[in-house]
Design a protein around this motif. Sequence first.
Motif, PDB file in Angstrom:
ATOM      1  N   LEU A 100       0.824  -1.205   0.000  1.00 21.56           N
ATOM      2  CA  LEU A 100       0.000   0.000   0.000  1.00 21.56           C
ATOM      3  C   LEU A 100       0.861   1.259   0.000  1.00 21.56           C
ATOM      4  O   LEU A 100       0.501   2.257  -0.631  1.00 21.56           O
ATOM      5  CB  LEU A 100      -0.962  -0.007   1.182  1.00 21.56           C
ATOM      6  CG  LEU A 100      -2.083  -1.035   1.080  1.00 21.56           C
ATOM      7  CD1 LEU A 100      -2.794  -1.198   2.414  1.00 21.56           C
ATOM      8  CD2 LEU A 100      -3.076  -0.672  -0.018  1.00 21.56           C
ATOM      9  N   ILE A 101       1.993   1.221   0.682  1.00 21.65           N
ATOM     10  CA  ILE A 101       2.924   2.358   0.643  1.00 21.65           C
ATOM     11  C   ILE A 101       3.360   2.614  -0.795  1.00 21.65           C
ATOM     12  O   ILE A 101       3.455   3.763  -1.236  1.00 21.65           O
ATOM     13  CB  ILE A 101       4.126   2.126   1.585  1.00 21.65           C
ATOM     14  CG1 ILE A 101       3.692   2.323   3.042  1.00 21.65           C
ATOM     15  CG2 ILE A 101       5.284   3.052   1.232  1.00 21.65           C
ATOM     16  CD1 ILE A 101       4.745   1.962   4.070  1.00 21.65           C
ATOM     17  N   ARG A 102       3.590   1.558  -1.572  1.00 29.04           N
ATOM     18  CA  ARG A 102       3.946   1.747  -2.987  1.00 29.04           C
ATOM     19  C   ARG A 102       2.832   2.483  -3.728  1.00 29.04           C
ATOM     20  O   ARG A 102       3.092   3.249  -4.661  1.00 29.04           O
ATOM     21  CB  ARG A 102       4.272   0.408  -3.645  1.00 29.04           C
ATOM     22  CG  ARG A 102       5.622  -0.153  -3.197  1.00 29.04           C
ATOM     23  CD  ARG A 102       6.069  -1.328  -4.031  1.00 29.04           C
ATOM     24  NE  ARG A 102       5.264  -2.525  -3.860  1.00 29.04           N
ATOM     25  CZ  ARG A 102       5.425  -3.428  -2.892  1.00 29.04           C
ATOM     26  NH1 ARG A 102       6.360  -3.272  -1.988  1.00 29.04           N
ATOM     27  NH2 ARG A 102       4.642  -4.491  -2.843  1.00 29.04           N
ATOM     28  N   GLY A 103       1.593   2.275  -3.329  1.00 33.49           N
ATOM     29  CA  GLY A 103       0.472   2.972  -3.942  1.00 33.49           C
ATOM     30  C   GLY A 103       0.504   4.469  -3.717  1.00 33.49           C
ATOM     31  O   GLY A 103      -0.067   5.233  -4.500  1.00 33.49           O
ATOM     32  N   LEU A 104       1.167   4.910  -2.660  1.00 31.60           N
ATOM     33  CA  LEU A 104       1.261   6.340  -2.376  1.00 31.60           C
ATOM     34  C   LEU A 104       2.104   7.081  -3.402  1.00 31.60           C
ATOM     35  O   LEU A 104       2.026   8.304  -3.504  1.00 31.60           O
ATOM     36  CB  LEU A 104       1.843   6.575  -0.976  1.00 31.60           C
ATOM     37  CG  LEU A 104       1.026   6.055   0.195  1.00 31.60           C
ATOM     38  CD1 LEU A 104       1.784   6.267   1.497  1.00 31.60           C
ATOM     39  CD2 LEU A 104      -0.346   6.705   0.240  1.00 31.60           C
ATOM     40  N   SER A 105       2.909   6.366  -4.182  1.00 31.00           N
ATOM     41  CA  SER A 105       3.756   6.974  -5.205  1.00 31.00           C
ATOM     42  C   SER A 105       3.082   7.032  -6.567  1.00 31.00           C
ATOM     43  O   SER A 105       3.658   7.555  -7.518  1.00 31.00           O
ATOM     44  CB  SER A 105       5.061   6.181  -5.338  1.00 31.00           C
ATOM     45  OG  SER A 105       5.760   6.217  -4.125  1.00 31.00           O
TER      46      SER A 105
END
Length: 192
Positions: A100-105
């Motif tokens: 999900l952190i990757r989705g923040l990019s």
Amino acid sequence: MDRTIRAFEKESWDWREEFTDLGDDAGASLIEKLSDDDIAVRWKAAWALGHLGDPRAVDPLIASLDFTAPVVREEGEFTLNMAAAWTLGKLKDSRAVEPLIRGLSSACSDYVWVAAWALGEIGDRRAIGPLQKARERDEFECVWQSDASWSGRVTDPAEKVVLASITERTFHTPETPVEKALEKLGEIKDFT
């Protein structure tokens, strides 16, 4: 009344009516459907798993995420990402934090916002730095949730229910989902 319930009543679609072949282990059957050839079956299964709350779905849902597309290539893919991220937030399992952190990019604000919402629901402090970086960004390539024409482009009533429910739940607050997630993690004060 719960917004999701209102969306179901408004559009007259219920995942339980969609999947009448689940057998004795609905969770396992829906997890299997996450690898179906038909993308509509996959996003409907992801959505249904969010309502079941089956923790066995975490890894298959993570595997279905793809936040790399800078813009929406196909609405079914968009809906699968949105439903999978939303369900991961509902399941509140820390295994989903890094994906999900990757989705923040993502260049797509919708992916950023649903990922932020899910991270806020999970409540893992590893998300604080990436959420703060996402908060500093102010330009994105697509803004699905603010474009009222999306409901005219989506023809599947089930897809309308899923997208309307996710956007109502995650995007319609005074602060952005990124700010709300940081608030839940204790990093910024309550906006209310």
